[in-house]
Design a protein around this motif. Sequence first.
Motif, PDB file in Angstrom:
ATOM      1  N   GLY A 187      41.825  40.214  41.909  1.00 51.83           N
ATOM      2  CA  GLY A 187      42.682  40.361  43.080  1.00 51.83           C
ATOM      3  C   GLY A 187      43.209  39.033  43.595  1.00 51.83           C
ATOM      4  O   GLY A 187      44.335  38.964  44.114  1.00 51.83           O
ATOM      5  N   ASN A 188      42.428  37.973  43.440  1.00 50.79           N
ATOM      6  CA  ASN A 188      42.849  36.656  43.911  1.00 50.79           C
ATOM      7  C   ASN A 188      43.892  36.007  43.008  1.00 50.79           C
ATOM      8  O   ASN A 188      44.589  35.079  43.437  1.00 50.79           O
ATOM      9  CB  ASN A 188      41.639  35.727  44.044  1.00 50.79           C
ATOM     10  N   TYR A 189      43.974  36.471  41.759  1.00 50.29           N
ATOM     11  CA  TYR A 189      44.917  35.872  40.800  1.00 50.29           C
ATOM     12  C   TYR A 189      45.699  36.975  40.091  1.00 50.29           C
ATOM     13  O   TYR A 189      45.537  37.211  38.886  1.00 50.29           O
ATOM     14  CB  TYR A 189      44.165  34.994  39.789  1.00 50.29           C
ATOM     15  N   PRO A 190      46.568  37.665  40.824  1.00 46.80           N
ATOM     16  CA  PRO A 190      47.276  38.820  40.253  1.00 46.80           C
ATOM     17  C   PRO A 190      48.225  38.450  39.112  1.00 46.80           C
ATOM     18  O   PRO A 190      48.581  39.320  38.312  1.00 46.80           O
ATOM     19  CB  PRO A 190      48.045  39.382  41.451  1.00 46.80           C
ATOM     20  N   ASP A 191      48.633  37.189  39.037  1.00 48.71           N
ATOM     21  CA  ASP A 191      49.567  36.784  37.985  1.00 48.71           C
ATOM     22  C   ASP A 191      48.868  36.393  36.682  1.00 48.71           C
ATOM     23  O   ASP A 191      49.533  36.171  35.658  1.00 48.71           O
ATOM     24  CB  ASP A 191      50.422  35.604  38.460  1.00 48.71           C
ATOM     25  N   ALA A 192      47.570  36.274  36.701  1.00 53.60           N
ATOM     26  CA  ALA A 192      46.843  35.876  35.492  1.00 53.60           C
ATOM     27  C   ALA A 192      46.743  37.062  34.532  1.00 53.60           C
ATOM     28  O   ALA A 192      46.470  38.193  34.937  1.00 53.60           O
ATOM     29  CB  ALA A 192      45.450  35.379  35.853  1.00 53.60           C
ATOM     30  N   THR A 242      40.749  36.374  27.432  1.00 55.71           N
ATOM     31  CA  THR A 242      39.883  37.515  27.152  1.00 55.71           C
ATOM     32  C   THR A 242      38.470  37.169  27.618  1.00 55.71           C
ATOM     33  O   THR A 242      37.949  36.096  27.314  1.00 55.71           O
ATOM     34  CB  THR A 242      39.861  37.860  25.660  1.00 55.71           C
ATOM     35  N   VAL A 243      37.867  38.104  28.343  1.00 54.62           N
ATOM     36  CA  VAL A 243      36.537  37.925  28.916  1.00 54.62           C
ATOM     37  C   VAL A 243      35.577  38.908  28.258  1.00 54.62           C
ATOM     38  O   VAL A 243      35.865  40.109  28.175  1.00 54.62           O
ATOM     39  CB  VAL A 243      36.565  38.153  30.437  1.00 54.62           C
ATOM     40  N   TRP A 244      34.442  38.380  27.782  1.00 58.66           N
ATOM     41  CA  TRP A 244      33.383  39.219  27.236  1.00 58.66           C
ATOM     42  C   TRP A 244      32.094  38.940  27.997  1.00 58.66           C
ATOM     43  O   TRP A 244      31.851  37.805  28.404  1.00 58.66           O
ATOM     44  CB  TRP A 244      33.122  38.899  25.764  1.00 58.66           C
ATOM     45  N   GLY A 245      31.252  39.972  28.155  1.00 57.60           N
ATOM     46  CA  GLY A 245      29.951  39.747  28.761  1.00 57.60           C
ATOM     47  C   GLY A 245      29.479  40.936  29.566  1.00 57.60           C
ATOM     48  O   GLY A 245      30.220  41.894  29.805  1.00 57.60           O
ATOM     49  N   LYS A 246      28.225  40.856  29.996  1.00 59.26           N
ATOM     50  CA  LYS A 246      27.625  41.918  30.791  1.00 59.26           C
ATOM     51  C   LYS A 246      28.295  41.978  32.162  1.00 59.26           C
ATOM     52  O   LYS A 246      28.370  40.964  32.874  1.00 59.26           O
ATOM     53  CB  LYS A 246      26.126  41.652  30.956  1.00 59.26           C
ATOM     54  N   MET A 247      28.795  43.160  32.532  1.00 62.51           N
ATOM     55  CA  MET A 247      29.436  43.337  33.841  1.00 62.51           C
ATOM     56  C   MET A 247      28.343  43.514  34.894  1.00 62.51           C
ATOM     57  O   MET A 247      28.026  44.612  35.333  1.00 62.51           O
ATOM     58  CB  MET A 247      30.364  44.548  33.811  1.00 62.51           C
ATOM     59  N   GLN A 248      27.766  42.390  35.339  1.00 63.42           N
ATOM     60  CA  GLN A 248      26.629  42.435  36.256  1.00 63.42           C
ATOM     61  C   GLN A 248      27.079  42.706  37.694  1.00 63.42           C
ATOM     62  O   GLN A 248      26.392  43.407  38.437  1.00 63.42           O
ATOM     63  CB  GLN A 248      25.854  41.126  36.178  1.00 63.42           C
ATOM     64  N   PHE A 249      28.239  42.149  38.088  1.00 68.45           N
ATOM     65  CA  PHE A 249      28.726  42.317  39.461  1.00 68.45           C
ATOM     66  C   PHE A 249      30.184  42.780  39.431  1.00 68.45           C
ATOM     67  O   PHE A 249      31.109  41.961  39.506  1.00 68.45           O
ATOM     68  CB  PHE A 249      28.591  41.005  40.235  1.00 68.45           C
ATOM     69  N   PRO A 250      30.426  44.094  39.347  1.00 68.47           N
ATOM     70  CA  PRO A 250      31.801  44.621  39.290  1.00 68.47           C
ATOM     71  C   PRO A 250      32.649  44.217  40.487  1.00 68.47           C
ATOM     72  O   PRO A 250      33.857  43.984  40.338  1.00 68.47           O
ATOM     73  CB  PRO A 250      31.600  46.135  39.230  1.00 68.47           C
ATOM     74  N   ASP A 251      32.055  44.147  41.676  1.00 67.45           N
ATOM     75  CA  ASP A 251      32.828  43.769  42.865  1.00 67.45           C
ATOM     76  C   ASP A 251      33.350  42.337  42.748  1.00 67.45           C
ATOM     77  O   ASP A 251      34.470  42.038  43.171  1.00 67.45           O
ATOM     78  CB  ASP A 251      31.974  43.916  44.125  1.00 67.45           C
ATOM     79  N   TYR A 252      32.521  41.470  42.196  1.00 68.89           N
ATOM     80  CA  TYR A 252      32.944  40.089  41.971  1.00 68.89           C
ATOM     81  C   TYR A 252      34.109  40.044  40.989  1.00 68.89           C
ATOM     82  O   TYR A 252      35.096  39.322  41.201  1.00 68.89           O
ATOM     83  CB  TYR A 252      31.754  39.282  41.436  1.00 68.89           C
ATOM     84  N   TRP A 253      34.038  40.816  39.929  1.00 65.96           N
ATOM     85  CA  TRP A 253      35.124  40.897  38.951  1.00 65.96           C
ATOM     86  C   TRP A 253      36.428  41.331  39.614  1.00 65.96           C
ATOM     87  O   TRP A 253      37.480  40.719  39.409  1.00 65.96           O
ATOM     88  CB  TRP A 253      34.718  41.862  37.836  1.00 65.96           C
ATOM     89  N   GLU A 254      36.362  42.373  40.406  1.00 65.41           N
ATOM     90  CA  GLU A 254      37.565  42.882  41.070  1.00 65.41           C
ATOM     91  C   GLU A 254      38.124  41.862  42.054  1.00 65.41           C
ATOM     92  O   GLU A 254      39.347  41.716  42.206  1.00 65.41           O
ATOM     93  CB  GLU A 254      37.258  44.195  41.787  1.00 65.41           C
ATOM     94  N   GLU A 255      37.241  41.133  42.729  1.00 71.40           N
ATOM     95  CA  GLU A 255      37.685  40.102  43.668  1.00 71.40           C
ATOM     96  C   GLU A 255      38.441  38.988  42.939  1.00 71.40           C
ATOM     97  O   GLU A 255      39.488  38.521  43.408  1.00 71.40           O
ATOM     98  CB  GLU A 255      36.489  39.523  44.405  1.00 71.40           C
ATOM     99  N   VAL A 256      37.907  38.558  41.795  1.00 71.24           N
ATOM    100  CA  VAL A 256      38.564  37.503  41.020  1.00 71.24           C
ATOM    101  C   VAL A 256      39.948  37.951  40.576  1.00 71.24           C
ATOM    102  O   VAL A 256      40.941  37.213  40.723  1.00 71.24           O
ATOM    103  CB  VAL A 256      37.693  37.115  39.804  1.00 71.24           C
ATOM    104  N   GLU A 290      36.048  32.672  38.170  1.00 71.95           N
ATOM    105  CA  GLU A 290      37.288  32.513  38.945  1.00 71.95           C
ATOM    106  C   GLU A 290      38.048  31.242  38.585  1.00 71.95           C
ATOM    107  O   GLU A 290      39.292  31.219  38.636  1.00 71.95           O
ATOM    108  CB  GLU A 290      36.990  32.545  40.450  1.00 71.95           C
ATOM    109  N   ASP A 291      37.344  30.188  38.201  1.00 75.96           N
ATOM    110  CA  ASP A 291      38.025  28.950  37.840  1.00 75.96           C
ATOM    111  C   ASP A 291      38.778  29.096  36.520  1.00 75.96           C
ATOM    112  O   ASP A 291      39.883  28.568  36.352  1.00 75.96           O
ATOM    113  CB  ASP A 291      37.018  27.802  37.736  1.00 75.96           C
ATOM    114  N   ALA A 292      38.183  29.811  35.570  1.00 71.05           N
ATOM    115  CA  ALA A 292      38.867  30.053  34.304  1.00 71.05           C
ATOM    116  C   ALA A 292      40.116  30.896  34.525  1.00 71.05           C
ATOM    117  O   ALA A 292      41.180  30.624  33.938  1.00 71.05           O
ATOM    118  CB  ALA A 292      37.929  30.749  33.321  1.00 71.05           C
ATOM    119  N   VAL A 293      40.010  31.895  35.390  1.00 72.16           N
ATOM    120  CA  VAL A 293      41.170  32.753  35.678  1.00 72.16           C
ATOM    121  C   VAL A 293      42.248  31.958  36.409  1.00 72.16           C
ATOM    122  O   VAL A 293      43.447  32.094  36.124  1.00 72.16           O
ATOM    123  CB  VAL A 293      40.731  33.985  36.500  1.00 72.16           C
TER     124      VAL A 293
END
Length: 358
Positions: A234-239, A218-232, A204-207
């Motif tokens: 959603g918090n930064y729609p302009d990124a 660009t983000v690469w890596g294992k999608m371990q927590f999809p909900d966390y990804w969607e939350e990030v 979230e800090d990088a975003v």
Amino acid sequence: MNNSLNLLFLSTPVGALGTGLGGGVELSLYNIAQALQERGHRVKVLAPEGSQLPPLDISTVTGALQVVAQTQERNAAIALPKNPVLGAMWEEARRQQDRFDLIFNFAYDWLPFFLTPFFQTPVVHLVSMGSITDAMDAAVLEAIARYPQRIAFYTRTQAATFGEVPETCPCLGSGIDLSLYEFCETPGDRLAWVGRIAPEKGLEDAVAAVAKTGIPLTVWGKMQFPDYWEEVLGNYPDAEVEYAGFLPTRELQRQLGRCRGFLMTPKWVEAFGNVTIEALACGVPVISYRRGGPTEIVREGETGFLVEPDSVEGLVSAIDRLPEIDRANCRRQAETEFSIPAMGDRVETWLRGVLKSD
């Protein structure tokens, strides 16, 4: 003692090798095995069912996977699931131990440390994370008190999270096969972030930083927590953020090398940060929080910048300074400090020292 050693590696019990669930442990195990095999040593690996890391000689073991340590509370009790793969791997190691000179543990778990005194073949441990739970701390410190040469860390910063760790415990750093990483002198406009998509990695800090700069990420890596990804997101729609998947090394480095900078934003103490040296090998400057292993890797103003932990404004300021970095310096540092031969020297010296002391 023969010049060549027979070594048994025991992998992480949190996921099959090759899936990315083991994080940097997978790359460390693979590269250490490669380094030692190039020196004529024989390496066999025990790992959970489904593991694949060609051309390593891997025997797989069935059983329930272990819960990852970084999801546990500080006072979490020792726990094993029903029919644990961790227990099955160590039972197999016990049966085979007479065939090996050393057993090399990569699991960050209480059980291998507890079992160490009960094995006739010496067991050595590479501690893959910093202090997380009280129970694990106690197991590591008790093992150090009893076998001070058999416990290794990646960095002094990581070791210090466990308290006063003696100098007899080596810090091995890490290494990569530099022939797999192409130097890119002329990057594009994008920034990079690589790691498991998990809260402790601080995506979230990088975003938040790229939302302020307007530079795509660009983000690469294992999608371990999809909900966390969607939350990030959603918090930064302009990124402008793109998820590009979990890629094998050759394809990841090709895309990573085209990025103008690499952001590392951990919320915990990274033991080392293999992706840091992967970025440097491609010529990509690293911007990291001054937290954990990267503080011992990044050369301030030469191969990147260290930023006050959790400071998004610090990330933004460092991004503005990326043109000051000569990308050739990044590649040069990787070649000098983090090659497979350099890491192999450190690991082999440690293992031979253990056998000599025993």
